[in-house]
Design a protein around this motif. Structure first.
Motif: not given
Lengths: 62, 287
Positions: A58, B43, B157
Motif C-alpha cells: 500500500c 488506507c 494509500g
C-alpha cells in the motif's frame, strides 16, 4: 401500463427510473446475511490481521 | 449545502483518521476497530486510520482465500450501498475531500469531464475487475497473490499511508524504490488533474465508486425530483459537477449525491429523500 404513471398521471416515466420504495431493503438484509456468513468463516480476523500491520504494498515499498 | 457537506467530509475524515499517536511516531493503530471497514477509500496503513479500507479488505480476503466468496466485505458493500449508494463518495470519502479541495483552487479553467468521458468512465469497472479482483487472486507476480490495486494504483494509500509513515519512519524510508516513485507519480498526476477536472479518480478509476454506483438506483438515500414543480430552467444541470441531466440525477452510477443540484434548484423540486412510499425519485423530461 397504468403502473408506470406517477401521481400526476405522467406516462413519460420508464420503469427503470421508478425506484425508491423498499428497493434498498433486500440489499440490506442480504448484506446482513453475508456479514454473518463472513463472520462465521472468520473473514474479519483475516481483515484485522492484514490491517494491523503496515501494508508495504500500500505504501509502495513492497 | 456545500458548507454542510464540507463539514461532514472534514469531521468524518478527522474522526476516522484520529489516531494521533500514529502520526507522531510513524506507527499504525492496531486495535479492535480494525475488524470493521470505513465506507470510503481510506488506507489502513495511514498512521491515523482507526478502521480498515473496504477495498484493501476485499483484496486481503481474495489474497488469502482465492476463489472463496468474500462474504464479509460483500455484506458490508450491500449494507452501506443499499442505504447510501454513492453518498459515501460525495460525503464520506477522504480522498474525495482532497480532490474537492484541490478543485477549488482558482487557477485553471475548470472542466467537469475529460475528453472521451463516455469511454473513460468505464475505467473504474476495469480497475475493479482487473486490479482488485483478478489481479489480487492470481494475475500479477505469477501466483504470488498481491493486493494489485493497492500496490500499483491506489493514490489514497500513497497520500494517507505512505507519505505520513515515511516522513516519520527511518527504516521504511530506507527501503524506497521504483515502485514508490511510480505510485508517487500516479498520485501527483491525479492531484494535479483534480485542480482542472472534477474528481478524476472518482469518475474514472475508483473501484469503490464502481461498486457503490451499482446501488445508486435503489439505495435508501435518493435525490427526489418532483416533476410537477420543475420549470426546466436547467440550474441543476449547470450545478451538477459530473454534468448529469435532471433525469439522470440520483439514478446514474455517476451521481455522487453531492447535493449541488438540490441547492441550485430555485423551485426546490429536487430534494434529498429517504424512504417515501410510492415516490417517483426521478422522472423523464417531457418532449
Amino acid at each position: 401500463m397504468d403502473f408506470l404513471k406517477n401521481d400526476a398521471g405522467d406516462r413519460g416515466i420508464s420503469a427503470r427510473r421508478r425506484v425508491g420504495g423498499y428497493g434498498w431493503l433486500p440489499g440490506v438484509l442480504l448484506g446482513i446475511i453475508f456479514l454473518w456468513i463472513g463472520a462465521a468463516q472468520g473473514q474479519f480476523g483475516v481483515i484485522w490481521r492484514k490491517a494491523v500491520m503496515i501494508c508495504l504494498e500500500c505504501i509502495g515499498i513492497g | 449545502m456545500n458548507k454542510i457537506r464540507l463539514a461532514v467530509q472534514l469531521v468524518f475524515t478527522i474522526v476516522t483518521n484520529g489516531y494521533m499517536y500514529g502520526f507522531m511516531n510513524g506507527k499504525i493503530y492496531q486495535g479492535n476497530l480494525k475488524y470493521m471497514c470505513v465506507p470510503g477509500l481510506n488506507c489502513y496503513s495511514c498512521p491515523g486510520a482507526v478502521m480498515s479500507c473496504p477495498i484493501g479488505a476485499l483484496q486481503a480476503l481474495l489474497n488469502q482465500q482465492g476463489l472463496t466468496v468474500p462474504f464479509g466485505v460483500l455484506g458490508f458493500f450491500f449494507v452501506v450501498g443499499s442505504l447510501l449508494g454513492r453518498v459515501v463518495c460525495g460525503w464520506l470519502c477522504p480522498f474525495g475531500l482532497v480532490q474537492d479541495l484541490l478543485h477549488k483552487i482558482p487557477v485553471f479553467r475548470k472542466r467537469k469531464r475529460l475528453p472521451f468521458h463516455n469511454i473513460l468512465k468505464h475505467g473504474k469497472y476495469v480497475t475493479l475487475v482487473l486490479l482488485v479482483c483478478v489481479g489480487s487472486m492470481f494475475l500479477f507476480s505469477g501466483f504470488a497473490k498481491i493486493p494489485a490495486f493497492c500496490k500499483y494504483l491506489c493514490p489514497s494509500g500513497t497520500l494517507l499511508g505512505a507519505l505520513p509513515l515515511l516522513s516519520r519512519n527511518e527504516l521504511l524510508r530506507s527501503q524506497i524504490g521504483g515502485l514508490f516513485y511510480w505510485k508517487l507519480g500516479v498520485l501527483l498526476f491525479l492531484l494535479l488533474l483534480s485542480v482542472k477536472v472534477f474528481r478524476p479518480f472518482c469518475q474514472y478509476l475508483c473501484p469503490l465508486g464502481a461498486i457503490y454506483g451499482w446501488f445508486n438506483r435503489f439505495s435508501l438515500v435518493q435525490i427526489r425530483w418532483e416533476k410537477e414543480k420543475c420549470i426546466s430552467c436547467g440550474a441543476c444541470e449547470r450545478a451538477c459537477p459530473v454534468a448529469l441531466d435532471v433525469q439522470e440525477i440520483s439514478v446514474s452510477p455517476e451521481c455522487i449525491r453531492c447535493g449541488k443540484c438540490v441547492g441550485a434548484c430555485p423551485t426546490k423540486c429536487l430534494q434529498f429523500s429517504g424512504f417515501k412510499a410510492g415516490s417517483v425519485v426521478s422522472g423523464k423530461k417531457e418532449a
